[in-house]
Design a protein around this motif. Structure first.
Motif, PDB file in Angstrom:
ATOM      1  N   LEU A   1       0.634  -1.185   0.033  1.00 49.33           N
ATOM      2  CA  LEU A   1      -0.026  -0.009  -0.002  1.00 49.33           C
ATOM      3  C   LEU A   1       0.732   1.129  -0.045  1.00 49.33           C
ATOM      4  N   ASP A   2       2.008   1.145   0.679  1.00 50.53           N
ATOM      5  CA  ASP A   2       2.767   2.380   0.700  1.00 50.53           C
ATOM      6  C   ASP A   2       3.337   2.813  -0.819  1.00 50.53           C
ATOM      7  N   ALA A   3       3.143   1.906  -1.718  1.00 54.21           N
ATOM      8  CA  ALA A   3       3.938   2.201  -3.014  1.00 54.21           C
ATOM      9  C   ALA A   3       2.683   2.728  -3.930  1.00 54.21           C
ATOM     10  N   VAL A   4       1.400   2.382  -3.546  1.00 56.80           N
ATOM     11  CA  VAL A   4       0.242   2.773  -4.554  1.00 56.80           C
ATOM     12  C   VAL A   4      -0.657   3.860  -3.988  1.00 56.80           C
ATOM     13  N   LEU A   5      -0.349   4.141  -2.685  1.00 55.76           N
ATOM     14  CA  LEU A   5      -1.453   5.229  -2.144  1.00 55.76           C
ATOM     15  C   LEU A   5      -0.980   6.556  -2.171  1.00 55.76           C
ATOM     16  N   PRO A   6       0.394   6.876  -2.321  1.00 53.75           N
ATOM     17  CA  PRO A   6       0.751   8.525  -2.440  1.00 53.75           C
ATOM     18  C   PRO A   6      -0.040   9.067  -3.553  1.00 53.75           C
ATOM     19  N   GLY A   7      -0.151   8.536  -4.639  1.00 52.62           N
ATOM     20  CA  GLY A   7      -0.808   8.982  -5.896  1.00 52.62           C
ATOM     21  C   GLY A   7      -2.247   9.105  -5.899  1.00 52.62           C
ATOM     22  N   ALA A   8      -3.125   8.240  -4.934  1.00 52.61           N
ATOM     23  CA  ALA A   8      -4.283   8.137  -5.019  1.00 52.61           C
ATOM     24  C   ALA A   8      -5.224   9.100  -4.618  1.00 52.61           C
ATOM     25  N   ALA A   9      -6.367   9.374  -5.307  1.00 49.52           N
ATOM     26  CA  ALA A   9      -7.423  10.379  -4.717  1.00 49.52           C
ATOM     27  C   ALA A   9      -8.047  10.098  -3.433  1.00 49.52           C
ATOM     28  N   LEU A  10      -8.390   8.489  -3.108  1.00 51.91           N
ATOM     29  CA  LEU A  10      -8.706   8.476  -1.984  1.00 51.91           C
ATOM     30  C   LEU A  10      -8.607   6.630  -1.910  1.00 51.91           C
ATOM     31  N   ALA A  11      -8.870   6.139  -0.775  1.00 55.41           N
ATOM     32  CA  ALA A  11      -8.900   4.857  -0.506  1.00 55.41           C
ATOM     33  C   ALA A  11     -10.315   4.378   0.109  1.00 55.41           C
ATOM     34  N   VAL A  12     -10.631   3.368  -0.379  1.00 56.14           N
ATOM     35  CA  VAL A  12     -11.875   2.643   0.194  1.00 56.14           C
ATOM     36  C   VAL A  12     -11.453   1.227   0.986  1.00 56.14           C
TER      37      VAL A  12
ATOM     38  N   VAL B   1      -5.500   1.909   8.237  1.00 56.45           N
ATOM     39  CA  VAL B   1      -5.885   3.169   8.642  1.00 56.45           C
ATOM     40  C   VAL B   1      -4.632   3.993   8.591  1.00 56.45           C
ATOM     41  N   HIS B   2      -3.829   3.353   9.264  1.00 55.86           N
ATOM     42  CA  HIS B   2      -2.492   4.157   9.356  1.00 55.86           C
ATOM     43  C   HIS B   2      -1.756   4.415   8.146  1.00 55.86           C
ATOM     44  N   THR B   3      -1.789   3.292   7.341  1.00 57.84           N
ATOM     45  CA  THR B   3      -1.029   3.416   6.335  1.00 57.84           C
ATOM     46  C   THR B   3      -1.660   4.381   5.177  1.00 57.84           C
ATOM     47  N   VAL B   4      -2.848   4.528   5.165  1.00 57.32           N
ATOM     48  CA  VAL B   4      -3.591   5.416   4.385  1.00 57.32           C
ATOM     49  C   VAL B   4      -3.473   6.968   4.880  1.00 57.32           C
ATOM     50  N   ALA B   5      -3.439   6.999   6.101  1.00 61.98           N
ATOM     51  CA  ALA B   5      -3.480   8.209   6.771  1.00 61.98           C
ATOM     52  C   ALA B   5      -1.924   8.859   6.633  1.00 61.98           C
ATOM     53  N   ARG B   6      -0.962   7.857   6.740  1.00 63.79           N
ATOM     54  CA  ARG B   6       0.483   8.222   6.688  1.00 63.79           C
ATOM     55  C   ARG B   6       0.554   8.862   5.138  1.00 63.79           C
ATOM     56  N   ALA B   7       0.184   8.274   4.133  1.00 65.85           N
ATOM     57  CA  ALA B   7       0.056   8.696   2.834  1.00 65.85           C
ATOM     58  C   ALA B   7      -0.609  10.072   2.399  1.00 65.85           C
ATOM     59  N   GLY B   8      -1.323  10.646   3.393  1.00 65.63           N
ATOM     60  CA  GLY B   8      -2.193  11.932   3.230  1.00 65.63           C
ATOM     61  C   GLY B   8      -3.450  11.781   2.348  1.00 65.63           C
ATOM     62  N   VAL B   9      -3.975  10.613   2.474  1.00 65.99           N
ATOM     63  CA  VAL B   9      -4.976  10.341   1.569  1.00 65.99           C
ATOM     64  C   VAL B   9      -6.489  10.072   2.288  1.00 65.99           C
ATOM     65  N   PRO B  10      -7.411  10.832   1.725  1.00 65.47           N
ATOM     66  CA  PRO B  10      -8.648  10.544   2.501  1.00 65.47           C
ATOM     67  C   PRO B  10      -9.239   9.141   2.420  1.00 65.47           C
ATOM     68  N   HIS B  11     -10.100   8.901   3.149  1.00 62.40           N
ATOM     69  CA  HIS B  11     -10.744   7.429   3.505  1.00 62.40           C
ATOM     70  C   HIS B  11     -11.945   7.432   3.182  1.00 62.40           C
ATOM     71  N   VAL B  12     -12.677   6.306   2.698  1.00 60.79           N
ATOM     72  CA  VAL B  12     -13.926   5.957   2.845  1.00 60.79           C
ATOM     73  C   VAL B  12     -13.932   4.447   3.452  1.00 60.79           C
ATOM     74  N   VAL B  13     -14.452   4.401   4.639  1.00 60.74           N
ATOM     75  CA  VAL B  13     -14.359   3.361   5.656  1.00 60.74           C
ATOM     76  C   VAL B  13     -15.613   2.319   5.479  1.00 60.74           C
TER      77      VAL B  13
END
Length: 397
Positions: free
Chosen positions: A295-306, A314-326
């Protein structure tokens, strides 16, 4: 020092321990990691032993529901736990460590540490062991009970009672073991959670440490060339539910892809342990399906993560600075969904059984407005040194 690390559960339970093991080994300590079979985490280069239980198989055969687990106790859960508890004792005795660091599920760890005369440190990957008035025990109660929140933590002690006979049977191999003897309290409790996502409760004791997230700074391996080509093709979201596999994966896959298309987003669909699948009718160049990627390799360029709202994700997405949909399934996932919404990092969580294209389309629209807050929180998490903080505490015990 000789450090024995014992963990149990799915990938999200294993990866933090693997990161801690690598950090300690890099600083010259002798580290052995006992982990489940087929953990889904990268354990390469580590001194590892098996705890003789496959949590992926347990979930695949009986589902993630705790009530289903109770029904399958005699055939699957009970035998798996007995093997794990006994292996934890046997492998720790063989290694003879200076300190034992363990997941709460490894219920025999305190007794074997006592038998060896060494301290043990428990890792609360989910903050359910240390009572607080500030929030109820995650996964036990899904609403704030105010001054009664502390009482909800009593439920987490039930596991020890449920497996008491199995614990005693596993510990019978310990020299001088007596079932009447009380085990010692942990020398410390480590909570590998970022204060950016959960401020430290004021009523926690000094022995409970909110260390920050345990992130391996070595960097994630690059995904394969097909994934890299997809990432370069335009705006995308990442969707995956990790080890959650109950329900209808095709219906969830349909909702994700259709909602992404409604916003002009492409979809990187991570099937994980079977929680998501792509209907044939929705295949296209704007969807790439893969079982798992770092996930660390694909999240930084993402618009968001579901995602499902597991603490590690949660922490990996948040660390990447990406919004969440849980889309929470069970345990602490509803807690994290509510917490992310409270912090302005996500819309209100979408219950798994109410997931539809329409609901998800609306949730994505709200998540996209959280981008600025997500990047600010991500910057704060990236400045943390949770692994080193945790290791320093362990070495001081």
């Amino acid at each position: 020092m000789r450090l024995m690390l014992l963990t149990a559960g799915s990938r999200g339970d294993v990866e933090p321990f693997a990161a801690l093991a690598r950090r300690a080994a890099a600083q010259g300590h002798e580290v052995r990691l006992a982990a489940p079979e087929n953990p889904g985490a990268d354990l390469s280069g580590l001194d590892t032993v098996s705890l003789e239980v496959d949590f992926q198989r347990l979930i695949g055969t009986q589902g993630a529901s705790p009530w289903t687990a109770v029904r399958h106790y005699r055939t699957e859960v009970g035998p798996g736990m007995r093997r794990m508890l006994a292996a934890a004792v046997r492998e720790t005795l063989a290694f003879r460590p200076d300190v034992v660091v363990h997941h709460p599920k490894v219920l025999t760890a305190p007794a074997v540490a006592d038998a060896l005369g060494v301290p043990h440190v428990v890792v609360e990957t989910v903050p359910v062991l240390t009572p607080t008035r500030e929030f109820p025990a995650p996964g036990v109660v899904n609403r704030d009970l105010g001054p009664f929140n502390r009482f909800t933590y009593a439920a987490t002690r039930g596991a020890g009672r449920m497996f008491r006979r199995d614990i005693e049977r596993a510990c019978a191999q310990l020299p001088g073991f007596s079932s009447d003897a009380a085990v010692s309290a942990p020398a410390a409790s480590l909570v590998p959670i970022s204060p950016q996502l959960l401020p430290r409760p004021a009523d926690w004791p000094a022995t409970t440490h909110l260390t920050g997230a345990w992130h391996d700074d070595a960097g994630a391996p690059q995904p394969g060339p097909e994934v890299l080509r997809f990432l370069r093709g335009g705006a995308y979201l990442v969707a995956g539910f990790g080890s959650m596999a109950v329900g209808d994966p095709l219906a969830r896959g349909r909702a994700v892809v259709e909602a992404a298309r409604a916003h002009g987003l492409r979809t990187l669909l991570l099937t994980g342990w079977g929680g998501l699948a792509l209907p044939d009718a929705l295949r296209g160049d704007d969807v790439h399906v893969v079982r798992s990627v770092p996930l660390d390799a694909v999240l930084p360029g993402a618009a968001l993560a579901v995602h499902h709202g597991g603490a590690g994700t949660v922490h990996t997405v948040a660390r990447a600075g990406v919004p969440h949909v849980v889309v929470p399934f069970l345990a602490d996932q509803p807690f994290w969904g509510r917490q992310l919404h409270r912090l302005g990092l996500a819309p209100a969580p979408v219950p798994r059984k109410r997931l539809t294209t329409e609901r998800l389309t609306a949730a994505i629209a709200e998540a996209l407005t959280c981008a600025t807050t997500a990047e600010r929180v991500g910057q704060g998490i990236r400045r943390e040194h949770g692994l080193q903080t945790a290791l320093d505490i362990v070495l001081s015990c």
